[in-house]
Design a protein around this motif. Structure first.
Motif, PDB file in Angstrom:
ATOM      1  N   GLU A 127     -33.731  -0.855  -9.579  1.00 26.87           N
ATOM      2  CA  GLU A 127     -32.652  -0.027  -9.051  1.00 26.87           C
ATOM      3  C   GLU A 127     -32.711   1.400  -9.830  1.00 26.87           C
ATOM      4  O   GLU A 127     -31.656   1.446 -10.639  1.00 26.87           O
ATOM      5  N   ASP A 136     -24.162   0.266  -2.285  1.00 26.62           N
ATOM      6  CA  ASP A 136     -24.672  -1.023  -2.856  1.00 26.62           C
ATOM      7  C   ASP A 136     -24.313  -2.086  -2.263  1.00 26.62           C
ATOM      8  O   ASP A 136     -22.991  -2.255  -2.061  1.00 26.62           O
ATOM      9  N   ASP A 170     -29.762  -8.371  -3.425  1.00 25.17           N
ATOM     10  CA  ASP A 170     -28.819  -7.355  -3.859  1.00 25.17           C
ATOM     11  C   ASP A 170     -29.675  -5.799  -3.647  1.00 25.17           C
ATOM     12  O   ASP A 170     -30.949  -5.871  -4.063  1.00 25.17           O
ATOM     13  N   ALA A 171     -29.312  -4.849  -2.955  1.00 24.27           N
ATOM     14  CA  ALA A 171     -29.824  -3.883  -2.656  1.00 24.27           C
ATOM     15  C   ALA A 171     -29.031  -2.578  -2.299  1.00 24.27           C
ATOM     16  O   ALA A 171     -27.816  -2.781  -2.167  1.00 24.27           O
ATOM     17  N   PHE A 225     -20.212  -9.100  -4.071  1.00 28.27           N
ATOM     18  CA  PHE A 225     -19.370  -8.110  -4.664  1.00 28.27           C
ATOM     19  C   PHE A 225     -17.814  -8.446  -4.874  1.00 28.27           C
ATOM     20  O   PHE A 225     -17.132  -8.299  -5.681  1.00 28.27           O
ATOM     21  N   GLU A 247     -32.197   0.405  -4.255  1.00 29.58           N
ATOM     22  CA  GLU A 247     -32.589  -0.943  -4.970  1.00 29.58           C
ATOM     23  C   GLU A 247     -33.080  -1.782  -3.995  1.00 29.58           C
ATOM     24  O   GLU A 247     -32.604  -1.891  -2.786  1.00 29.58           O
TER      25      GLU A 247
HETATM   26 MG    MG Z   1     -26.843  -3.497  -6.315  1.00 30.37          MG
END
Ligand code: MG
Ligand code: MG
Length: 273
Positions: A208, A100, A111-112, A63, A239
Motif C-alpha cells: 500500500e 480504505d 484489506d485494500a 475496521f 492497496e
Molecule cells: Mg487498508
C-alpha cells in the motif's frame, strides 16, 4: 525460517482460499464505492454503503471497532493521506478521496484501498493517482518465491522516483495479513532490496504505497486517526492484499485476481478457482 521471519504467519491453501473470499468482498465493496463517489455525497454515506455491502455478502467489516475506529472504511480527502474518519464532510467537484476497506470471512482478512477523483481533478492529481496505483502494481510484481519482502519496497520506490518528484510516506507501511489485519512483516514503500523475511508460499501481504505531491512528512489530527500531509499537499493511496502460490502471484482483493495487470507486467498468475 530464520530469525527475521519471526512472527510471520504462513497460511495453508485452504486459509488462502478463505482470504480470497474476504478479498472479493473488499474488492466488490470498493467498486460499489467507486461508482458512488460524486460531488454532494458525504463520507458517512459512503461508509453506510460499505457496511451494507460487506454485511450483505456475509462478511464482517474489519475496521469497525478496530482500536475503537468508528466506521467500516477510512475516507481520506485531499491532503488527508490515510485513516480519515467518515462523517459529515460532503465531497466537492475536484476533490480526491482515498477509501480504505477491510473485511473478515471465517476469521480471515482482506484489506485494500483506492483513490478516486470526485468529478474532474487537476492533471497533476490525476498523474499522482496513476503513479501511486502503478507503483503498487510494480511492488506486487516484484514479489517472487525465494525473494525478500523489501524487493517489493525497492520496486515501489524506484517506480515513484522515476516518474516525478513525489513524497513517499515512511511512517506508514504495508504489512502482513491473515488471521489479523496487521501482522509482521512491515512492507515499507522505500528501501534497498533483498532484506526482510523470505517470500514463501502461504505468506500474504498488504501492499500500500501512500504518495504525496509534496512532503513525506505527516501529522495525525486531534481525532487521533486522520493522517494529513505536513505541508498540505494532496496524497493518493492504493492497496491490495496479495500472495504468491506455487504457480504465480494472486492478488486476493482484485476482482480478477490481478490476472490482467500481472500479465501486462510479465508475472505469472497464480490464482485458484
Ligand atoms: Mg487498508
Ligand atoms: Mg493495510
Amino acid at each position: 525460517m530464520g530469525l527475521r521471519d519471526r512472527g510471520v504467519e504462513i497460511k495453508t491453501p485452504e486459509q488462502i482460499d478463505a482470504m480470497r473470499r474476504a478479498g472479493l468482498v473488499v474488492g466488490q465493496t470498493l467498486e460499489t464505492l467507486r461508482a458512488a463517489v460524486r460531488p454532494g455525497i458525504s463520507t458517512a454515506e459512503l461508509d453506510a454503503i460499505a457496511e451494507d455491502s460487506i454485511r450483505s455478502r456475509g462478511a464482517t467489516p474489519s475496521f469497525l471497532g478496530y482500536q475503537d475506529f468508528p466506521a467500516s472504511i477510512c475516507a481520506s480527502v485531499n491532503d488527508e493521506v490515510v485513516h480519515g474518519i467518515p462523517g459529515d464532510r460532503v465531497l466537492a467537484e475536484g476533490d480526491l478521496i482515498s477509501i480504505d476497506c477491510g473485511a473478515i470471512v471465517e476469521g480471515w482478512h482482506g484489506d485494500a484501498a483506492i483513490s478516486v477523483a470526485v468529478g474532474t481533478v487537476s492533471p497533476e492529481v490525476t498523474r499522482l493517482m496513476e503513479v501511486t496505483e502503478a507503483a503498487m502494481w510494480r511492488g506486487i510484481a516484484a514479489a517472487r518465491l525465494g525473494g525478500r519482502v523489501t524487493d517489493i519496497s525497492h520496486a515501489i520506490e524506484g517506480y515513484v522516483k522515476r516518474n516525478g518528484r513525489y513524497g513517499i510516506l515512511e511512517d506508514y507501511v504495508g504489512h502482513g495479513i491473515g488471521s489479523a489485519m496487521h501482522q509482521p512483516p512491515n512492507v515499507p514503500n522505500f528501501g534497498r532490496p533483498g532484506k526482510g523475511p523470505k517470500i514463501v508460499e502461504g505468506l500474504a501481504l498488504a501492499i500500500e504505497p501512500m504518495i504525496t505531491l509534496g512532503t513525506k512528512e505527516s501529522i495525525v489530527l486531534d481525532d487521533e486517526w486522520t493522517v494529513i500531509t505536513a505541508d498540505g499537499s494532496w496524497a493518493a493511496h492504493f492497496e491490495h492484499t496479495m500472495t504468491v502460490t506455487s504457480t504465480g502471484t494472486w492478488v486476493l482483493t482484485a476482482l480478477d485476481g490481478g490476472e490482467e495487470m500481472l500479465g501486462r507486467l510479465g508475472v505469472p498468475f497464480g490464482g485458484r478457482g
